[in-house]
Scaffold this motif. Sequence first.
Motif, PDB file in Angstrom:
ATOM      1  N   ARG A  29       0.811  -1.210   0.000  1.00 33.62           N
ATOM      2  CA  ARG A  29       0.000   0.000   0.000  1.00 33.62           C
ATOM      3  C   ARG A  29       0.848   1.265   0.000  1.00 33.62           C
ATOM      4  O   ARG A  29       0.462   2.270  -0.593  1.00 33.62           O
ATOM      5  CB  ARG A  29      -0.914  -0.029   1.221  1.00 33.62           C
ATOM      6  N   THR A  30       1.997   1.245   0.678  1.00 36.88           N
ATOM      7  CA  THR A  30       2.868   2.409   0.771  1.00 36.88           C
ATOM      8  C   THR A  30       4.259   2.050   0.283  1.00 36.88           C
ATOM      9  O   THR A  30       4.615   0.860   0.140  1.00 36.88           O
ATOM     10  CB  THR A  30       2.943   2.924   2.216  1.00 36.88           C
ATOM     11  N   VAL A  31       5.073   3.077   0.070  1.00 34.28           N
ATOM     12  CA  VAL A  31       6.441   2.865  -0.378  1.00 34.28           C
ATOM     13  C   VAL A  31       7.264   2.213   0.723  1.00 34.28           C
ATOM     14  O   VAL A  31       8.121   1.350   0.451  1.00 34.28           O
ATOM     15  CB  VAL A  31       7.057   4.206  -0.815  1.00 34.28           C
ATOM     16  N   VAL A  32       7.024   2.600   1.967  1.00 33.25           N
ATOM     17  CA  VAL A  32       7.775   2.020   3.083  1.00 33.25           C
ATOM     18  C   VAL A  32       7.504   0.526   3.195  1.00 33.25           C
ATOM     19  O   VAL A  32       8.427  -0.275   3.412  1.00 33.25           O
ATOM     20  CB  VAL A  32       7.412   2.752   4.394  1.00 33.25           C
ATOM     21  N   GLU A  33       6.255   0.120   3.047  1.00 34.34           N
ATOM     22  CA  GLU A  33       5.946  -1.312   3.095  1.00 34.34           C
ATOM     23  C   GLU A  33       6.619  -2.055   1.956  1.00 34.34           C
ATOM     24  O   GLU A  33       7.067  -3.195   2.134  1.00 34.34           O
ATOM     25  CB  GLU A  33       4.430  -1.504   3.039  1.00 34.34           C
ATOM     26  N   ARG A  34       6.709  -1.446   0.800  1.00 29.99           N
ATOM     27  CA  ARG A  34       7.370  -2.105  -0.334  1.00 29.99           C
ATOM     28  C   ARG A  34       8.864  -2.250  -0.085  1.00 29.99           C
ATOM     29  O   ARG A  34       9.457  -3.288  -0.394  1.00 29.99           O
ATOM     30  CB  ARG A  34       7.105  -1.317  -1.612  1.00 29.99           C
ATOM     31  N   LEU A  35       9.486  -1.200   0.472  1.00 32.18           N
ATOM     32  CA  LEU A  35      10.925  -1.270   0.724  1.00 32.18           C
ATOM     33  C   LEU A  35      11.261  -2.290   1.810  1.00 32.18           C
ATOM     34  O   LEU A  35      12.290  -2.972   1.726  1.00 32.18           O
ATOM     35  CB  LEU A  35      11.442   0.110   1.129  1.00 32.18           C
ATOM     36  N   LEU A  36      10.398  -2.408   2.817  1.00 33.61           N
ATOM     37  CA  LEU A  36      10.640  -3.352   3.909  1.00 33.61           C
ATOM     38  C   LEU A  36      10.096  -4.743   3.625  1.00 33.61           C
ATOM     39  O   LEU A  36      10.333  -5.665   4.413  1.00 33.61           O
ATOM     40  CB  LEU A  36      10.031  -2.819   5.206  1.00 33.61           C
ATOM     41  N   GLY A  37       9.377  -4.907   2.533  1.00 37.93           N
ATOM     42  CA  GLY A  37       8.827  -6.219   2.197  1.00 37.93           C
ATOM     43  C   GLY A  37       7.727  -6.662   3.135  1.00 37.93           C
ATOM     44  O   GLY A  37       7.596  -7.866   3.401  1.00 37.93           O
ATOM     45  N   LEU A  38       6.909  -5.744   3.643  1.00 37.31           N
ATOM     46  CA  LEU A  38       5.823  -6.062   4.555  1.00 37.31           C
ATOM     47  C   LEU A  38       4.512  -6.064   3.783  1.00 37.31           C
ATOM     48  O   LEU A  38       4.117  -5.037   3.228  1.00 37.31           O
ATOM     49  CB  LEU A  38       5.775  -5.047   5.700  1.00 37.31           C
ATOM     50  N   ARG A  39       3.859  -7.222   3.762  1.00 31.77           N
ATOM     51  CA  ARG A  39       2.600  -7.358   3.040  1.00 31.77           C
ATOM     52  C   ARG A  39       1.470  -7.612   4.017  1.00 31.77           C
ATOM     53  O   ARG A  39       1.613  -8.364   4.981  1.00 31.77           O
ATOM     54  CB  ARG A  39       2.672  -8.514   2.029  1.00 31.77           C
ATOM     55  N   LEU A  40       0.338  -6.972   3.752  1.00 33.06           N
ATOM     56  CA  LEU A  40      -0.865  -7.195   4.550  1.00 33.06           C
ATOM     57  C   LEU A  40      -1.643  -8.372   3.982  1.00 33.06           C
ATOM     58  O   LEU A  40      -1.935  -8.412   2.782  1.00 33.06           O
ATOM     59  CB  LEU A  40      -1.749  -5.936   4.552  1.00 33.06           C
ATOM     60  N   VAL A  41      -1.984  -9.313   4.842  1.00 37.22           N
ATOM     61  CA  VAL A  41      -2.760 -10.477   4.442  1.00 37.22           C
ATOM     62  C   VAL A  41      -3.922 -10.626   5.407  1.00 37.22           C
ATOM     63  O   VAL A  41      -3.960 -10.017   6.480  1.00 37.22           O
ATOM     64  CB  VAL A  41      -1.901 -11.757   4.440  1.00 37.22           C
ATOM     65  N   SER A  42      -4.861 -11.461   5.035  1.00 32.74           N
ATOM     66  CA  SER A  42      -6.029 -11.703   5.876  1.00 32.74           C
ATOM     67  C   SER A  42      -5.667 -12.631   7.023  1.00 32.74           C
ATOM     68  O   SER A  42      -5.003 -13.659   6.812  1.00 32.74           O
ATOM     69  CB  SER A  42      -7.169 -12.307   5.055  1.00 32.74           C
ATOM     70  N   VAL A  43      -6.098 -12.288   8.212  1.00 36.20           N
ATOM     71  CA  VAL A  43      -5.851 -13.145   9.370  1.00 36.20           C
ATOM     72  C   VAL A  43      -6.658 -14.427   9.264  1.00 36.20           C
ATOM     73  O   VAL A  43      -6.165 -15.518   9.554  1.00 36.20           O
ATOM     74  CB  VAL A  43      -6.195 -12.380  10.669  1.00 36.20           C
ATOM     75  N   ARG A  44      -7.906 -14.306   8.838  1.00 36.00           N
ATOM     76  CA  ARG A  44      -8.779 -15.469   8.617  1.00 36.00           C
ATOM     77  C   ARG A  44      -9.077 -15.548   7.124  1.00 36.00           C
ATOM     78  O   ARG A  44      -9.855 -14.745   6.593  1.00 36.00           O
ATOM     79  CB  ARG A  44     -10.063 -15.328   9.428  1.00 36.00           C
ATOM     80  N   PRO A  45      -8.446 -16.483   6.409  1.00 39.74           N
ATOM     81  CA  PRO A  45      -8.617 -16.546   4.951  1.00 39.74           C
ATOM     82  C   PRO A  45     -10.062 -16.716   4.523  1.00 39.74           C
ATOM     83  O   PRO A  45     -10.444 -16.261   3.442  1.00 39.74           O
ATOM     84  CB  PRO A  45      -7.766 -17.755   4.551  1.00 39.74           C
ATOM     85  N   GLN A  46     -10.888 -17.366   5.324  1.00 37.25           N
ATOM     86  CA  GLN A  46     -12.279 -17.561   4.921  1.00 37.25           C
ATOM     87  C   GLN A  46     -13.041 -16.245   4.881  1.00 37.25           C
ATOM     88  O   GLN A  46     -14.124 -16.168   4.320  1.00 37.25           O
ATOM     89  CB  GLN A  46     -12.983 -18.533   5.864  1.00 37.25           C
ATOM     90  N   MET A  47     -12.469 -15.195   5.490  1.00 38.89           N
ATOM     91  CA  MET A  47     -13.104 -13.881   5.472  1.00 38.89           C
ATOM     92  C   MET A  47     -12.318 -12.892   4.632  1.00 38.89           C
ATOM     93  O   MET A  47     -12.486 -11.684   4.772  1.00 38.89           O
ATOM     94  CB  MET A  47     -13.235 -13.342   6.898  1.00 38.89           C
ATOM     95  N   SER A  48     -11.440 -13.390   3.761  1.00 36.66           N
ATOM     96  CA  SER A  48     -10.550 -12.495   3.025  1.00 36.66           C
ATOM     97  C   SER A  48     -11.274 -11.631   2.020  1.00 36.66           C
ATOM     98  O   SER A  48     -10.789 -10.575   1.648  1.00 36.66           O
ATOM     99  CB  SER A  48      -9.474 -13.321   2.302  1.00 36.66           C
ATOM    100  N   HIS A  49     -12.442 -12.055   1.577  1.00 41.04           N
ATOM    101  CA  HIS A  49     -13.157 -11.293   0.552  1.00 41.04           C
ATOM    102  C   HIS A  49     -14.283 -10.455   1.129  1.00 41.04           C
ATOM    103  O   HIS A  49     -15.083  -9.908   0.378  1.00 41.04           O
ATOM    104  CB  HIS A  49     -13.729 -12.242  -0.501  1.00 41.04           C
ATOM    105  N   THR A  50     -14.383 -10.369   2.441  1.00 43.32           N
ATOM    106  CA  THR A  50     -15.413  -9.527   3.040  1.00 43.32           C
ATOM    107  C   THR A  50     -14.948  -8.085   3.053  1.00 43.32           C
ATOM    108  O   THR A  50     -13.778  -7.790   3.308  1.00 43.32           O
ATOM    109  CB  THR A  50     -15.710  -9.982   4.468  1.00 43.32           C
ATOM    110  N   VAL A  51     -15.846  -7.179   2.768  1.00 42.59           N
ATOM    111  CA  VAL A  51     -15.556  -5.752   2.745  1.00 42.59           C
ATOM    112  C   VAL A  51     -16.462  -5.068   3.754  1.00 42.59           C
ATOM    113  O   VAL A  51     -17.671  -5.282   3.762  1.00 42.59           O
ATOM    114  CB  VAL A  51     -15.782  -5.167   1.329  1.00 42.59           C
ATOM    115  N   SER A  52     -15.869  -4.260   4.630  1.00 38.85           N
ATOM    116  CA  SER A  52     -16.633  -3.551   5.640  1.00 38.85           C
ATOM    117  C   SER A  52     -17.145  -2.242   5.052  1.00 38.85           C
ATOM    118  O   SER A  52     -16.360  -1.376   4.663  1.00 38.85           O
ATOM    119  CB  SER A  52     -15.761  -3.278   6.866  1.00 38.85           C
TER     120      SER A  52
END
Length: 352
Positions: free
Chosen positions: A192-215
């Motif tokens: 999402r940000t340049v800092v996350e790209r440089l540090l290699g930090l990716r956001l993933v879903s904690v519970r994959p069965q809810m990965s496609h839910t949108v609040s």
Amino acid sequence: MSATTLPPQQAPQQPWKHTWRQTALSQQGTDSKMAPVVPRSGRVNKLDAELLDVEVSDMIREPVRKAFSLMDSRLADRYGAEVDLVIHGILFWLSVGAPQRRATYGQMVQNLAYAPTGRGFARRLWWLGLATVVGPYVWRRAVASMSARGWANQPANSSQGRAWLLVQRAERAARLVALVNFVGFLGAGQYRTVVERLLGLRLVSVRPQMSHTVSFEFLNRQLVWHAFTEFVMFAVPLVNAAKARAWVARQMRAAVGISASASVDPAVAALPPSVCAICVADAESPADADPDGELAHRAANPYVTPCGHTYCYVCIKMRMMAEADECACLRCGKIVDRIYRLAEPADPAEND
């Protein structure tokens, strides 16, 4: 002729069972060679998480700034950067810095967390805190110090002028890099940000069965508030404030048991019969409202109410129109719902 013994016949094997076994064996071999699939989260979830983090920090910042303003109005502006640094630092330490969380409060609401992949994951999280919390504060204070010292007005060939020009170019380059990274985020949905790209930090879903839910809670709240404001803007001009106020006053007097004559001004009630009480009540100065000045406020085009008091036609008609076609008589407090010319008999049947 001797009987011969025939060998036992085997049951014919169905062809689909053999095909199914072969396919299952080949699929098992393929699955063992494939790399594990890391579930991805939606782009909308990540953007909503960022908005929620901003809302949380704003909710904490506002009362702190008000507390500073009570002590000294200049403290909030003077130490605004330090307040933001402390708030963001505490929120980062309690959320991302806490063990087994790996996510900000907004990310936790959106079912997101940083994937613990690669070497030195904990160290990279702390580098993320330094880059997102301490970095903006240092840059903000540095730019403010340069601006206060007048480096922007220095000649371009001086060291201060060149440093200011370098700062401006660095800000424009940072915005350009952030824009390019955001375009890449829209395409791949990983960093999402340049800092996350440089540090290699990716956001993933904690519970994959809810990965496609949108609040849609934030969006729904904004839509409800927008619809409410639109309704209020449409309904307020339709409400007559004077009519509503008069109706509420009459209902309250009736509920409490106060008689209509209790709200009558004795000075107005004692006016001569030919004087318009509304003209006296609306007089701009005490001299104009002198009860002895009968000629000054004599009723013009006089009309009489059912209670027998005389008013100017324009005065009593405008008051009735402003208060739902009925008003209270200023002399006795009774309700006036119709008026009659003074020269004509006060016959209610003729005016119905």
